[in-house]
Write a protein that holds these residues in place. Structure first.
Motif, PDB file in Angstrom:
ATOM      1  N   HIS A   1     -73.409   3.096  33.277  1.00  0.00           N
ATOM      2  CA  HIS A   1     -72.142   2.751  32.654  1.00  0.00           C
ATOM      3  C   HIS A   1     -72.120   1.286  32.242  1.00  0.00           C
ATOM      4  O   HIS A   1     -72.696   0.428  32.906  1.00  0.00           O
ATOM      5  CB  HIS A   1     -70.978   3.007  33.624  1.00  0.00           C
ATOM      6  N   SER A   2     -71.473   1.013  31.143  1.00  0.00           N
ATOM      7  CA  SER A   2     -71.203  -0.361  30.717  1.00  0.00           C
ATOM      8  C   SER A   2     -69.811  -0.387  30.103  1.00  0.00           C
ATOM      9  O   SER A   2     -69.304   0.641  29.630  1.00  0.00           O
ATOM     10  CB  SER A   2     -72.249  -0.840  29.694  1.00  0.00           C
ATOM     11  N   ASN A   3     -69.184  -1.552  30.106  1.00  0.00           N
ATOM     12  CA  ASN A   3     -67.792  -1.649  29.666  1.00  0.00           C
ATOM     13  C   ASN A   3     -67.601  -1.295  28.194  1.00  0.00           C
ATOM     14  O   ASN A   3     -66.526  -0.872  27.785  1.00  0.00           O
ATOM     15  CB  ASN A   3     -67.257  -3.066  29.925  1.00  0.00           C
ATOM     16  N   ASN A   4     -68.629  -1.467  27.388  1.00  0.00           N
ATOM     17  CA  ASN A   4     -68.499  -1.170  25.956  1.00  0.00           C
ATOM     18  C   ASN A   4     -69.050   0.206  25.594  1.00  0.00           C
ATOM     19  O   ASN A   4     -69.299   0.498  24.428  1.00  0.00           O
ATOM     20  CB  ASN A   4     -69.205  -2.250  25.120  1.00  0.00           C
ATOM     21  N   LEU A   5     -69.254   1.054  26.619  1.00  0.00           N
ATOM     22  CA  LEU A   5     -69.786   2.394  26.389  1.00  0.00           C
ATOM     23  C   LEU A   5     -68.636   3.383  26.210  1.00  0.00           C
ATOM     24  O   LEU A   5     -67.924   3.688  27.170  1.00  0.00           O
ATOM     25  CB  LEU A   5     -70.663   2.824  27.567  1.00  0.00           C
ATOM     26  N   ASN A   6     -68.454   3.873  24.982  1.00  0.00           N
ATOM     27  CA  ASN A   6     -67.418   4.885  24.781  1.00  0.00           C
ATOM     28  C   ASN A   6     -67.999   6.273  25.009  1.00  0.00           C
ATOM     29  O   ASN A   6     -69.217   6.445  25.144  1.00  0.00           O
ATOM     30  CB  ASN A   6     -66.790   4.778  23.381  1.00  0.00           C
ATOM     31  N   PHE A   7     -67.132   7.265  25.042  1.00  0.00           N
ATOM     32  CA  PHE A   7     -67.564   8.608  25.413  1.00  0.00           C
ATOM     33  C   PHE A   7     -68.544   9.198  24.396  1.00  0.00           C
ATOM     34  O   PHE A   7     -69.536   9.814  24.761  1.00  0.00           O
ATOM     35  CB  PHE A   7     -66.351   9.523  25.559  1.00  0.00           C
ATOM     36  N   ARG A   8     -68.282   8.992  23.117  1.00  0.00           N
ATOM     37  CA  ARG A   8     -69.162   9.552  22.094  1.00  0.00           C
ATOM     38  C   ARG A   8     -70.569   8.964  22.198  1.00  0.00           C
ATOM     39  O   ARG A   8     -71.561   9.694  22.099  1.00  0.00           O
ATOM     40  CB  ARG A   8     -68.583   9.285  20.700  1.00  0.00           C
ATOM     41  N   LYS A   9     -70.651   7.633  22.416  1.00  0.00           N
ATOM     42  CA  LYS A   9     -71.953   6.990  22.543  1.00  0.00           C
ATOM     43  C   LYS A   9     -72.681   7.497  23.787  1.00  0.00           C
ATOM     44  O   LYS A   9     -73.903   7.731  23.769  1.00  0.00           O
ATOM     45  CB  LYS A   9     -71.787   5.464  22.619  1.00  0.00           C
ATOM     46  N   TYR A  10     -71.929   7.677  24.865  1.00  0.00           N
ATOM     47  CA  TYR A  10     -72.521   8.201  26.099  1.00  0.00           C
ATOM     48  C   TYR A  10     -73.134   9.577  25.839  1.00  0.00           C
ATOM     49  O   TYR A  10     -74.270   9.854  26.268  1.00  0.00           O
ATOM     50  CB  TYR A  10     -71.460   8.306  27.196  1.00  0.00           C
ATOM     51  N   CYS A  11     -72.407  10.438  25.150  1.00  0.00           N
ATOM     52  CA  CYS A  11     -72.900  11.789  24.859  1.00  0.00           C
ATOM     53  C   CYS A  11     -74.159  11.744  23.985  1.00  0.00           C
ATOM     54  O   CYS A  11     -75.104  12.506  24.201  1.00  0.00           O
ATOM     55  CB  CYS A  11     -71.812  12.617  24.177  1.00  0.00           C
ATOM     56  N   GLU A  12     -74.164  10.846  22.994  1.00  0.00           N
ATOM     57  CA  GLU A  12     -75.341  10.712  22.133  1.00  0.00           C
ATOM     58  C   GLU A  12     -76.575  10.343  22.944  1.00  0.00           C
ATOM     59  O   GLU A  12     -77.652  10.927  22.772  1.00  0.00           O
ATOM     60  CB  GLU A  12     -75.083   9.650  21.064  1.00  0.00           C
ATOM     61  N   LEU A  13     -76.419   9.381  23.846  1.00  0.00           N
ATOM     62  CA  LEU A  13     -77.546   8.925  24.661  1.00  0.00           C
ATOM     63  C   LEU A  13     -77.983   9.991  25.658  1.00  0.00           C
ATOM     64  O   LEU A  13     -79.179  10.198  25.882  1.00  0.00           O
ATOM     65  CB  LEU A  13     -77.157   7.644  25.401  1.00  0.00           C
ATOM     66  N   ALA A  14     -77.006  10.673  26.264  1.00  0.00           N
ATOM     67  CA  ALA A  14     -77.326  11.663  27.296  1.00  0.00           C
ATOM     68  C   ALA A  14     -78.013  12.896  26.720  1.00  0.00           C
ATOM     69  O   ALA A  14     -78.826  13.534  27.398  1.00  0.00           O
ATOM     70  CB  ALA A  14     -76.054  12.068  28.034  1.00  0.00           C
ATOM     71  N   LEU A  15     -77.697  13.243  25.464  1.00  0.00           N
ATOM     72  CA  LEU A  15     -78.188  14.494  24.873  1.00  0.00           C
ATOM     73  C   LEU A  15     -79.315  14.298  23.859  1.00  0.00           C
ATOM     74  O   LEU A  15     -79.814  15.276  23.303  1.00  0.00           O
ATOM     75  CB  LEU A  15     -77.033  15.237  24.189  1.00  0.00           C
ATOM     76  N   GLU A  16     -79.736  13.048  23.628  1.00  0.00           N
ATOM     77  CA  GLU A  16     -80.642  12.789  22.512  1.00  0.00           C
ATOM     78  C   GLU A  16     -81.977  13.514  22.627  1.00  0.00           C
ATOM     79  O   GLU A  16     -82.625  13.798  21.618  1.00  0.00           O
ATOM     80  CB  GLU A  16     -80.870  11.283  22.358  1.00  0.00           C
TER      81      GLU A  16
END
Length: 446
Positions: free
Chosen positions: A351-366
């Motif tokens: 987690h990081s403070n500038n991590l939004n949900f959409r970006k998290y999903c992109e990284l997790a599912l790439e």
């Protein structure tokens, strides 16, 4: 024999009381954090708990887990649960330290006593391992002296840090067993490196007396293998040690101790309880007769670092804990898209403070090739889920409150198994739990 019988009855009573409480709250232990939104975990809490914990400060959560009394009104049932877990669980504070003064420590012409060699055993060793090895070595050396045993075998010895201390510093005949060939080769190289450094400061006579450890490359799967090791004459009887053997390996070592007269004592620290099979738990005849199995979810959370987690909550450094909510929100998104994706393995994202949900999903599912949804409604729902991150942390914290009780049952089962065989056994919280969460050493002797 009377004292051993009393000890067995005390252990059985402790196990029964612990299992009774676990049975009452197995519904809580079995809540996987990633299913928080899919299965609506918040609604599973008693109504009084939800009302009290709805807007609770995370600092108070840390205080509750630590057994402190925050300035917050809590339901009596929750207070009783926390108090009962604390009363029934094995103590985790390492209040007793082992300080063994040996003659060799006073001898300056030795690895243990020369002032220029005081850091000889710290090279290449990380801080956590330094803490564990120093205390484990003290316990093993103390037990070896009490058992009149001069030899030890370390299973899962890695690159041999522990056996080097026991051999070169404590003067024991030591052997390390490691399944990875590269680690065994590295251990031998580190032995030679240590001897090269020591030779610059010690006399030739002192160097000739050093006991170099032996390293074996063996994958251990049955206790029979241990009887066929090509041990030197000096190791025909030995102590058995295991510093965090994973899963069933700890029970396997205990069974070898119980079945072989060659093994004079054992000092073992368990780890990775979620990897235990029926071969590793239960071990005792008594627990097998109860026919009560611990779930995977309960054994998995029993291995978490509760003290470190509490400190984060109390100090307010809990931002990284929000990642649990991100993962749970992603799980709902995946299951809504395709139920077959339930519990699919995704990439772990910090987690990081500038991590939004959409970006998290992109990284997790790439790496999975799963297309991201395009509907604004779905992303809005994800953001609504993330707004409830404190509830996710709260439920996880409640599960963690029960973790020491599960670990207690697993460890007491091992102690009871030894006692059932008529041998003495004790369990000690030796390591600092904030440094090494699995900090109990089981010590048994013939």
């Amino acid at each position: 024999m009377k004292n051993m019988f009393s000890q067995m009855e005390a252990v059985k009573t402790a196990i029964n009381s612990s299992l009774k409480l676990i049975r009452l709250y197995d519904w809580l232990l079995d809540l996987y954090v990633l299913d928080f939104f899919v299965d609506d975990h918040w609604s599973k809490l008693p109504a009084s708990w939800r009302e009290s914990l709805r807007n609770i400060d995370t600092e108070y959560l840390g205080m509750i887990l630590s057994g402190e009394h925050p300035n917050h009104i809590l339901p009596l049932s929750l207070l009783a649960l926390v108090s009962a877990v604390k009363a029934l669980s094995l103590p985790r504070d390492n209040l007793k330290k082992y300080k063994i003064e040996s003659l060799s420590c006073m001898d300056k012409d030795s690895c243990a006593g020369h002032p220029r060699l005081k850091n000889l055993f710290l090279k290449h060793v990380k801080l956590k391992k330094r803490h564990e090895i120093s205390l484990m070595a003290e316990v093993v050396n103390h037990t070896a002296l009490a058992s009149k045993c001069e030899a030890v075998i370390d299973f899962g010895s890695g690159v041999g840090h522990l056996v080097r201390v026991l051999a070169y510093k404590n003067g024991l005949y030591a052997a390390g067993i490691e399944c990875q060939n590269q680690l065994t080769e590295d251990a031998r190289k580190l032995d030679h490196e240590l001897e090269y450094t020591a030779s610059k400061h010690l006399s030739k006579g002192a160097m000739s007396k050093l006991r170099r450890p032996t390293h074996f490359n063996v994958t251990l799967s049955t206790t029979n293998q241990l009887d066929h090791l090509s041990l030197p004459e000096s190791m025909k009887s030995y102590g058995l040690i295991g510093l965090h053997p994973c899963g069933d390996l700890g029970p396997l070592l205990l069974r070898h101790f119980l079945n072989s007269d060659k093994v004079k004592f054992i000092s073992v620290v368990g780890c990775c309880f979620m990897k235990l099979t029926n071969a590793g738990y239960p071990m005792s005849d008594y627990l097998r007769s109860l026919e009560f199995n611990l779930s995977y979810a309960s054994t998995e959370i029993s291995c978490h670092a509760i003290e470190v987690y509490c400190d984060r909550l109390k100090k307010g450094t809990y931002e990284d804990l929000k990642v649990h909510a991100y993962r749970a929100a992603l799980e709902r998104l995946l299951v809504d898209h395709d139920p077959k994706l339930k519990h699919v393995q995704v990439r772990s994202i910090k987690h990081s403070n500038n991590l939004n949900f959409r970006k998290y999903c992109e990284l997790a599912l790439e790496r999975l090739g799963i297309p991201l949804p395009t509907s604004p409604h779905i992303w809005a729902k994800g953001e609504e889920d993330l707004a409830q991150w404190q509830r996710v942390v709260t439920v996880y914290s409640l599960r963690l409150a029960l973790a020491p009780l599960v670990e207690t049952v697993i460890l007491l089962d091992r102690v009871l198994c030894v006692l059932e065989h008529g041998l003495s056994c004790e369990i000690r919280p030796v390591f600092d739990p904030k440094i090494s969460p699995r900090n109990h050493i089981i010590v048994a002797r013939r």
